[in-house]
Scaffold this motif. Structure first.
Motif, PDB file in Angstrom:
ATOM      1  N   ASP A 330     -12.333 -46.512  -2.602  1.00 34.94           N
ATOM      2  CA  ASP A 330     -12.626 -46.724  -1.153  1.00 34.94           C
ATOM      3  C   ASP A 330     -14.344 -46.711  -1.082  1.00 34.94           C
ATOM      4  N   ARG A 331     -14.796 -46.440  -2.203  1.00 41.42           N
ATOM      5  CA  ARG A 331     -16.163 -46.136  -2.104  1.00 41.42           C
ATOM      6  C   ARG A 331     -16.494 -45.010  -1.286  1.00 41.42           C
ATOM      7  N   VAL A 332     -15.727 -43.841  -1.082  1.00 39.91           N
ATOM      8  CA  VAL A 332     -16.264 -42.591  -0.305  1.00 39.91           C
ATOM      9  C   VAL A 332     -17.437 -42.004  -0.744  1.00 39.91           C
ATOM     10  N   ARG A 333     -17.330 -41.931  -2.029  1.00 36.08           N
ATOM     11  CA  ARG A 333     -18.220 -41.101  -2.847  1.00 36.08           C
ATOM     12  C   ARG A 333     -18.693 -42.093  -4.017  1.00 36.08           C
ATOM     13  N   THR A 334     -19.897 -41.808  -4.518  1.00 33.39           N
ATOM     14  CA  THR A 334     -20.400 -42.459  -5.930  1.00 33.39           C
ATOM     15  C   THR A 334     -20.115 -41.341  -7.176  1.00 33.39           C
ATOM     16  N   TYR A 376     -15.144 -28.938  -4.400  1.00 37.82           N
ATOM     17  CA  TYR A 376     -15.562 -30.367  -4.126  1.00 37.82           C
ATOM     18  C   TYR A 376     -14.355 -31.271  -3.457  1.00 37.82           C
ATOM     19  N   PHE A 377     -13.284 -30.739  -3.554  1.00 37.09           N
ATOM     20  CA  PHE A 377     -11.931 -31.442  -3.153  1.00 37.09           C
ATOM     21  C   PHE A 377     -11.854 -31.088  -1.532  1.00 37.09           C
ATOM     22  N   TYR A 378     -12.144 -29.751  -1.172  1.00 33.15           N
ATOM     23  CA  TYR A 378     -11.899 -29.380  -0.050  1.00 33.15           C
ATOM     24  C   TYR A 378     -12.984 -30.337   0.959  1.00 33.15           C
ATOM     25  N   TYR A 379     -14.340 -30.541   0.425  1.00 28.47           N
ATOM     26  CA  TYR A 379     -14.914 -31.142   1.464  1.00 28.47           C
ATOM     27  C   TYR A 379     -14.468 -32.640   1.544  1.00 28.47           C
ATOM     28  N   LEU A 380     -14.074 -33.136   0.100  1.00 27.52           N
ATOM     29  CA  LEU A 380     -13.475 -34.522   0.313  1.00 27.52           C
ATOM     30  C   LEU A 380     -12.282 -34.848   1.200  1.00 27.52           C
ATOM     31  N   ALA A 381     -11.380 -33.690   1.108  1.00 26.05           N
ATOM     32  CA  ALA A 381     -10.216 -33.907   2.211  1.00 26.05           C
ATOM     33  C   ALA A 381     -10.748 -34.066   3.696  1.00 26.05           C
ATOM     34  N   ARG A 382     -11.623 -32.867   3.856  1.00 31.09           N
ATOM     35  CA  ARG A 382     -12.490 -32.673   5.362  1.00 31.09           C
ATOM     36  C   ARG A 382     -12.849 -34.257   5.512  1.00 31.09           C
ATOM     37  N   ARG A 388      -5.805 -40.927   4.709  1.00 32.28           N
ATOM     38  CA  ARG A 388      -6.369 -41.716   3.718  1.00 32.28           C
ATOM     39  C   ARG A 388      -5.819 -41.063   2.359  1.00 32.28           C
ATOM     40  N   LEU A 389      -5.696 -39.590   2.445  1.00 30.90           N
ATOM     41  CA  LEU A 389      -5.334 -39.014   1.137  1.00 30.90           C
ATOM     42  C   LEU A 389      -3.692 -39.436   0.885  1.00 30.90           C
ATOM     43  N   GLY A 390      -3.121 -39.478   2.064  1.00 30.55           N
ATOM     44  CA  GLY A 390      -1.740 -40.087   1.834  1.00 30.55           C
ATOM     45  C   GLY A 390      -1.660 -41.398   1.199  1.00 30.55           C
ATOM     46  N   ARG A 391      -2.422 -42.350   1.743  1.00 28.90           N
ATOM     47  CA  ARG A 391      -2.442 -43.640   1.078  1.00 28.90           C
ATOM     48  C   ARG A 391      -2.895 -43.710  -0.240  1.00 28.90           C
ATOM     49  N   TRP A 392      -3.885 -42.818  -0.847  1.00 23.14           N
ATOM     50  CA  TRP A 392      -3.937 -42.873  -2.201  1.00 23.14           C
ATOM     51  C   TRP A 392      -2.909 -42.235  -2.908  1.00 23.14           C
ATOM     52  N   ALA A 393      -2.406 -41.364  -2.306  1.00 24.11           N
ATOM     53  CA  ALA A 393      -1.080 -40.878  -3.156  1.00 24.11           C
ATOM     54  C   ALA A 393      -0.004 -41.676  -3.136  1.00 24.11           C
ATOM     55  N   ARG A 394       0.375 -42.605  -2.197  1.00 22.19           N
ATOM     56  CA  ARG A 394       1.198 -43.476  -2.085  1.00 22.19           C
ATOM     57  C   ARG A 394       1.238 -44.542  -3.149  1.00 22.19           C
ATOM     58  N   PRO A 427       2.536 -31.071  15.457  1.00 23.59           N
ATOM     59  CA  PRO A 427       1.703 -31.774  14.987  1.00 23.59           C
ATOM     60  C   PRO A 427       1.171 -31.452  13.721  1.00 23.59           C
ATOM     61  N   TRP A 428       0.476 -31.954  12.870  1.00 18.91           N
ATOM     62  CA  TRP A 428      -0.082 -31.766  11.589  1.00 18.91           C
ATOM     63  C   TRP A 428      -1.511 -31.149  11.929  1.00 18.91           C
ATOM     64  N   TYR A 429      -1.480 -29.799  11.276  1.00 18.74           N
ATOM     65  CA  TYR A 429      -2.905 -29.036  11.648  1.00 18.74           C
ATOM     66  C   TYR A 429      -4.042 -29.651  10.665  1.00 18.74           C
ATOM     67  N   ALA A 430      -5.049 -29.645  11.319  1.00 17.94           N
ATOM     68  CA  ALA A 430      -6.336 -30.272  10.400  1.00 17.94           C
ATOM     69  C   ALA A 430      -6.556 -29.424   9.160  1.00 17.94           C
ATOM     70  N   GLY A 431      -6.330 -28.088   9.252  1.00 15.16           N
ATOM     71  CA  GLY A 431      -6.666 -27.120   8.193  1.00 15.16           C
ATOM     72  C   GLY A 431      -5.422 -27.583   6.979  1.00 15.16           C
ATOM     73  N   GLU A 432      -4.335 -27.994   7.225  1.00 11.97           N
ATOM     74  CA  GLU A 432      -3.381 -28.397   6.174  1.00 11.97           C
ATOM     75  C   GLU A 432      -4.107 -29.578   5.244  1.00 11.97           C
ATOM     76  N   THR A 433      -4.731 -30.450   5.880  1.00  4.61           N
ATOM     77  CA  THR A 433      -5.414 -31.442   5.024  1.00  4.61           C
ATOM     78  C   THR A 433      -6.199 -30.915   3.884  1.00  4.61           C
ATOM     79  N   ILE A 434      -7.029 -29.640   4.196  1.00  4.25           N
ATOM     80  CA  ILE A 434      -7.754 -29.094   3.354  1.00  4.25           C
ATOM     81  C   ILE A 434      -7.206 -28.770   1.964  1.00  4.25           C
ATOM     82  N   SER A 435      -5.759 -28.036   2.372  1.00  2.00           N
ATOM     83  CA  SER A 435      -4.878 -27.602   1.406  1.00  2.00           C
ATOM     84  C   SER A 435      -4.329 -28.885   0.535  1.00  2.00           C
TER      85      SER A 435
END
Lengths: 617, 351
Positions: A330-334, A376-382, A388-394, A427-435
């Motif tokens: 998804d070109r989120v990062r290089t 690295y992945f905490y920031y990515l998730a944020r 989008r994480l869910g889409r990648w996993a699926r 509802p989903w808590y934003a903090g859970e996304t980081i986990s």
């Protein structure tokens, strides 16, 4: 009228003779019926009772199963079974006592089996399987006392390798009434596959039972054979399994709890399918005593659970290569974008710690994979968010059963806000996304799903459909992931093992080069200042490793989960390394160099919700 | 007559239902019921037809029949050792059953020419030839059981035609001689065994005498009131051989006992009596011979089968008309009874 009627009187006279003759003969038949049915009725009724025609079901031997090299996985061996002819059973209690005396089964259970046998009318029932020679001899010797019993030669499923193929092979059980009504091939009391390969390919392995009809005298001895319909044996089958690797996996796991799945990433052919602890498949080769069944069901380690397909684990850091593929796609990062890890990150006002307390310093993507940098992945998730994480996993197959022929596979869980509201009521808590960014929290996968996801990362971006029999599954489907993306991810995974700072670098010496990713997933909430070695076993982290080899054109992906193994690099990576070495390198019998004091994962759970503590097992 | 046929039909359906359960082929009873209905329709149709018209058509029908039989070796596929069945649009029919009815008709038609009280030699020879030709072709299929059932047609024709006593005596004598010759050179060992075991059923209780003995056990153990439908141990445990065909009466006797089997025998007696009475009331020689022929064939067939089931004659493979499983036989019997009814209907007709 001048009609001259033909004189029919002589004909009529002769017809009268025929009429009288017919009626006389009918009366004769009636008289004969009186003699047979009234005068001699008792005699013929006795004869009918002494008339013993036995219909003996002849079980079809189940087809043999061999691995990709022709080595036996499942076979049959001759064994005696005990048949009961319910019509000839005179004294239930005496017979039960006799059999209980032979240690065949507890009297209580025998009695209930006798009752069931008597309900199924005229056909004999199998009361016990796998008689010992002593039991066969005793039953034969008492033939005249218990003529309703017969020790009957049959075949029995055998597995030379025992428990290591238990979950793969699956269990047998007597056909249920529904199965009997659905499938005319089945007979009452016939053993059919209940799980595993035996169930998936019962139509191949099962065969068609036959019948032997014989006349026996009052003592149950065969007088003559009336009819024989020989059974049609089940067909043999070759599966994609590699017994050498299956054995190696079992040896490497030793008595640890968990699972190992091995796939050929090019095709999806299953090479290893192991779950631990296992049961002795011989217990299910015949008719299992309910007591033993209960015992297995109540075992806290759940030996009947096929962890390779049915157990759900938070993938922990083994999720990171999936995110790496996604973020590049998804070109989120290089690949060269960097993050500075100082031992953690503060997001939404809460601290999230990297497992390396001192921090990893400046890391790019490959380095983040190599050292398994959480920051690295905490920031990515944020930055990308849950959706989008869910889409990648699926995309890589998580959250959907892989479709292997063996039934009972778990779906896994890829969370979403919608799921949270439906399943948890909030509802989903934003903090859970980081986990979720580091594979913790409510994201769950089976070992075989992890193997499928990694296969796609190393085979050029094809989602494989795992299978045990070649040609039954769909061919791998392309995910349209550019090679430029995959090569970075693979390079990162190579550095996990071969890099100077790689989390599995201790596995490299003395073996063949391979790639992979370690993972450690929390079972309970982490407490500060407590080393995992000091925790009780059931609170320790799950150890995961998914690896592959050879590096250039991988032919084997191995996913290893060691429940409560403590640490992925210490407990799971050595198992995978040993299997890959057996597959591609020269075996070193001395075993692995196991890290003595591995670094601890330092994952602070989301402050808003604890991660799915204790969820997977 | 209809009452007797209906009684037998109902018994047939019930007994077939029972044996269908024993043989685990539920389709048997249903198909038998369908054939019974078709046979009933045939009966009514042929009863409304004029048997004299049919008799006039007899030579043509007879020619076609013999032709079909002659072509059987070419047309019919080999099925369990004989070419007796003809596949016809999803069904298989057994032409020999229908040809038997045609033969009776042909013999009756021929009889019109012999109005004398005594048959002359030429007439007897012609009748013999008319019956022998199809019987011989059937025997070639080979279906000896059905071929044997052609003999009563000839016997009936000769008897009703009035063959002199001397000739009967000669016939019987040559018959005995022929039997001796057949026994020595023609009969196969298993056929010899069958005859021998009827003289002494305990000769070999598990070999050749098996069927005979099982059948007697079935009938005898039925007792006065029987074991109840679907509860006969002899049939349900499949001791009884050929229970839906040759030994269907044994199934009935076992399950309904003396009362049930007597009812059935009485129904057959009533049916036969009725047929012969129709023959005696016939307005012409053709009618008398037609009904008499049908009566004789049914009588001989039924009585031989019943005698076999109750253990007083050898197992011949002759089925029980209207009871045994089989569509062709059922249909042919329906047609034959229809023609008999036609003889009755037209007994006073003057034209």
């Amino acid at each position: 009228m001048t009609f001259v009627r033909d004189d029919l009187r002589p004909v009529q006279r002769r017809l009268a003779v025929l009429l009288a003759g017919s009626l006389t003969l009918c009366a004769g038949v009636g008289l004969r019926l009186w003699t047979l049915q009234v005068t001699q009725a008792e005699r013929w009724q006795r004869a009918a009772e002494n008339n013993r025609l036995r219909r003996v079901p002849l079980e079809a031997p189940r087809g043999a199963v061999t691995d990709l090299r022709g080595e036996t996985v499942l076979d049959t061996r001759p064994a005696f079974q005990l048949l009961l002819f319910p019509e000839e059973l005179d004294n239930v209690e005496e017979t039960v006592a006799f059999l209980a005396g032979l240690d065949l089964a507890p009297a209580e259970e025998l009695r209930s089996r006798f009752e069931r046998a008597q309900r199924t009318s005229h056909l004999p029932s199998v009361i016990a399987d796998n008689l010992t020679w002593r039991q066969v001899a005793a039953i034969a010797a008492h033939k005249t006392d218990y003529r309703a019993l017969e020790a009957h030669p049959a075949t029995r499923r055998s597995s030379p390798e025992g428990p290591i193929i238990a979950h793969l092979a699956g269990q047998l059980s007597e056909a249920s009434p529904e199965q009997l009504s659905r499938n005319s091939r089945l007979r009452q009391g016939q053993l059919v596959g209940r799980s595993g390969l035996e169930a998936a390919y019962d139509h191949v392995l099962g065969g068609t039972p036959g019948n032997l009809v014989m006349v026996v005298d009052a003592l149950g001895r065969q007088v003559s054979q009336v009819d024989q319909e020989p059974p049609i044996p089940g067909k043999p089958m070759q599966v994609t399994l590699d017994m050498t690797l299956q054995r190696e996996a079992a040896a490497a796991m030793a008595d640890q709890v968990g699972a190992v799945v091995g796939l050929d990433p090019r095709t999806g052919a299953v090479r290893i399918l192991l779950a631990r602890p296992a049961f002795d498949p011989d217990l299910f080769a015949g008719r299992l005593a309910p007591a033993r069944w209960q015992e297995l069901l109540q075992d806290p380690l759940r030996p009947l659970h096929n962890r390779a397909l049915q157990a759900l684990y938070p993938p922990g850091s083994t999720i990171k290569p999936l995110w790496a593929a996604g973020l590049l796609l998804d070109r989120v990062r290089t690949p060269s974008d960097t993050v500075v890890c100082t031992g953690g990150a503060t997001i939404y006002g809460h601290p999230y710690r990297c497992w390396q307390a001192g921090g990893h310093g400046r890391v790019d993507l490959e380095q983040a994979l190599e050292v398994s940098c959480d920051t690295y992945f905490y920031y990515l998730a944020r930055d990308v968010g849950l959706e989008r994480l869910g889409r990648w996993a699926r995309l890589l197959g998580l959250g959907t059963p892989t479709g292997i022929e063996i039934s009972g596979e778990a779906r896994g869980l890829v969370p979403s806000d919608e799921w949270s509201r439906r399943a948890r009521g909030h509802p989903w808590y934003a903090g859970e996304t980081i986990s979720v960014g580091i594979g913790q929290g409510p994201i769950l996968a089976t070992p075989i799903q992890l193997a499928v996801a990694y296969a796609a990362l190393v085979n050029g971006g094809y989602l494989v459909h795992p299978h045990l029999v070649p040609g039954v599954a769909e061919p791998p489907t392309s995910l349209d992931i550019p090679e430029s993306v995959l090569s970075v991810v693979r390079s990162g995974m190579e550095r996990v093992v071969l890099g100077e700072r790689g989390t599995a670098r201790r596995q490299a010496p003395g073996g063949i080069p391979f790639g992979g990713k370690t993972g450690t997933s929390q079972v309970v909430r982490k407490r500060d200042g407590v080393r995992w070695q000091d925790l009780p076993w059931e609170q320790r982290h799950h150890a995961l490793f998914v690896g592959y080899a050879p590096l250039e054109h991988p032919e084997l992906v191995v996913a290893v989960v060691v429940e409560h193994g403590g640490d992925g690099s210490a407990a799971a990576a050595p198992v995978a390394a040993r299997i890959l070495r057996r597959a591609f390198g020269t075996a070193t019998p001395s075993g692995m160099v196991v890290a003595q004091a591995p670094a601890q994962p330092q994952v602070e759970p989301s402050p808003s919700r604890p991660p799915a503590a204790g969820g997977p097992s | 007559m209809l009452l007797a046929v209906a009684t037998i039909g109902v018994c047939s359906f019930l007994a077939q239902g029972s044996t269908a359960q024993a043989l685990a082929s539920p389709g048997f009873a249903a198909r038998q019921a369908v054939w019974l209905l078709v046979a009933a329709v045939m009966l009514v149709l042929f009863a409304m037809a004029d048997y004299r018209v049919l008799a006039r058509l007899a030579p043509a029908l007879y020619a076609v029949s013999v032709l079909v039989l002659a072509l059987m070796p070419v047309l019919a596929p080999l099925r369990s050792g004989s070419r007796a069945w003809l596949p016809l649009g999803g069904y298989t029919i057994q032409p020999s059953e229908f040809v038997r009815v045609v033969t009776i008709l042909a013999v009756a038609a021929l009889a019109r020419e012999y109005t004398l009280h005594r048959l002359d030699f030429k007439g007897a020879l012609r009748l013999t030839a008319v019956v022998a030709a199809p019987a011989f072709l059937v025997a070639l299929q080979p279906d000896l059981g059905v071929a044997l059932t052609y003999i009563p047609i000839l016997l009936a024709a000769l008897w009703l035609g009035g063959l002199p006593w001397r000739v009967w005596a000669a016939l019987i004598l040559s018959g005995v001689l022929l039997a001796g010759v057949a026994w020595t050179w023609y009969l196969k060992p298993y056929q010899q065994e069958r005859v021998l075991t009827v003289l002494d059923a305990s000769r070999d209780p598990f070999g050749a005498g098996y069927q005979q003995r099982q059948s007697q056990i079935a009938v005898g153990s039925g007792g006065l009131t029987g074991k109840g439908l679907h509860s006969g141990t002899q049939s349900q445990l499949r001791f009884l051989p050929a229970q839906h065909t040759d030994f269907i009466f044994a199934v009935w006797a076992e399950e309904t006992g003396f009362f049930g089997s007597l009812l059935l025998v009485a129904a057959y007696a009533l049916l036969l009596a009725r047929i012969f009475l129709v023959a005696m009331a016939a307005r012409d020689r053709t009618g008398a011979l037609l009904a008499g022929g049908v009566g004789t064939v049914l009588a001989v067939q039924s009585l031989i089968n019943l005698a076999m089931v109750v253990g007083v004659s050898p197992t011949t493979g002759i089925t029980l008309p209207l009871m045994s499983y089989g569509g062709s036989s059922m249909l042919a019997t329906g047609i034959a009874l229809g023609m008999v009814q036609s003889v009755w209907r037209l007994r006073y007709a003057n034209v």
